[in-house]
Design an enzyme around this catalytic site. Structure first.
Site, short mmCIF file in Angstrom:
data_model
loop_
_atom_site.label_atom_id
_atom_site.label_comp_id
_atom_site.label_asym_id
_atom_site.label_seq_id
_atom_site.Cartn_x
_atom_site.Cartn_y
_atom_site.Cartn_z
N TYR A 155 0.83 -1.21 0.00
CA TYR A 155 0.00 0.00 0.00
C TYR A 155 0.87 1.26 0.00
O TYR A 155 0.63 2.19 -0.78
CB TYR A 155 -0.93 0.01 1.22
CG TYR A 155 -1.79 1.24 1.30
CD1 TYR A 155 -2.95 1.34 0.54
CD2 TYR A 155 -1.44 2.30 2.13
CE1 TYR A 155 -3.75 2.48 0.60
CE2 TYR A 155 -2.23 3.44 2.20
CZ TYR A 155 -3.38 3.52 1.43
OH TYR A 155 -4.15 4.66 1.49
N SER A 156 1.87 1.28 0.87
CA SER A 156 2.74 2.46 0.96
C SER A 156 3.46 2.70 -0.37
O SER A 156 3.58 3.84 -0.82
CB SER A 156 3.76 2.27 2.09
OG SER A 156 3.10 2.13 3.33
#
Length: 255
Positions: A155-156
């Site tokens: 996600y990051s």
């Protein structure tokens, strides 16, 4: 009205930041295409807009589908004749997990929605935005791109990719279209339950107490930043990311 006469396409409009942005943009005079995979939710958002004398239509769209994105852009042009603003809010979350527990399919989903979905929206809206000579694209990054937590590498990384994409597109699309990125921190939306299973008021208070401004961000905070950047007040701004996180990114305590 800051957006009088403008046409805005907003993805993720069924709830959270997308719904708040749709309501605010319509209040400020924009005609809005409220797009979401959750059509019923988008229709509920549109009903609220119309109940408040605004103008909007709901469109079902999976932004990771090229055909859906093409149809979304076509619906905007067929209905309103133009597109002035594209606000790419739709995204796919990730709760913290050990890397060994994460299937490849989850990573593929995160990148197909967050990165390629945003890219597709920009790709197909750009020709219409360019025609106006004063178009605006807003993307949604995340404070996670700057301060990633363990267990959220995919996600990051996807949000970091959006920051880089924003800068690249700002160069490519200038001078006819401005492109900027809003970077929320923890925000009080339905998606928080997917980021933090069991999310509740106790957790919310703990997060608020940990940041300098002692607040938990609201969807309206993101919408207000979007309004500023979409309007002529932001006419000199492009290729920039804006943190809206109540100071989370600088939080180290007072000692």
């Amino acid at each position: 009205m800051l957006l009088k006469g403008k046409v805005a396409v907003i993805t993720g409009a069924a709830s959270g930041m997308g719904r708040a942005s749709t309501l605010l943009f319509a209040k400020e005079g924009a005609s809005v295409v409220a797009a979401d995979l959750n059509l019923a939710g988008a229709e509920e958002t549109v009903k609220t807009v119309k109940d408040n004398k605004g103008t909007a239509i709901a469109v079902k769209a999976d932004i990771s589908s090229e055909e859906d994105v093409k149809a979304m852009v076509k619906a905007a042009v067929d209905t309103y004749g133009r597109i002035d603003i594209l606000f790419c809010i739709a995204g796919f979350p990730e709760a913290a997990q050990k890397i060994g527990e994460i299937p490849l399919s989850q990573g593929q989903k995160i990148f197909s929605v967050n990165v390629l979905g945003t890219w597709l929206c920009c790709k197909y809206a750009y020709p219409e935005l360019k025609k106006t000579g004063n178009g605006v694209i807003l993307t949604i990054g995340s404070g996670a791109a700057l301060r990633p937590r363990g267990g959220t590498a995919l996600y990051s990384a996807s949000k970091g990719a959006i920051v880089t994409m924003t800068r690249a597109l700002a160069n490519e699309f200038a001078p006819e279209v401005r492109v900027n990125c809003i970077m929320p921190g923890a925000t009080d939306t339905p998606m928080m339950n997917q980021f933090i299973p069991g999310f509740n008021d106790t957790i919310k208070k703990a997060v608020a107490d940990s940041v300098p401004l002692k607040k938990f961000a609201q969807p309206e905070d993101i919408a207000e930043m979007g309004l500023y950047l979409s309007s002529d007040k932001g006419r000199a701004i492009t290729g920039v990311e804006y943190l809206v996180d109540n100071g989370l990114s600088i939080s180290r305590g007072k000692e």
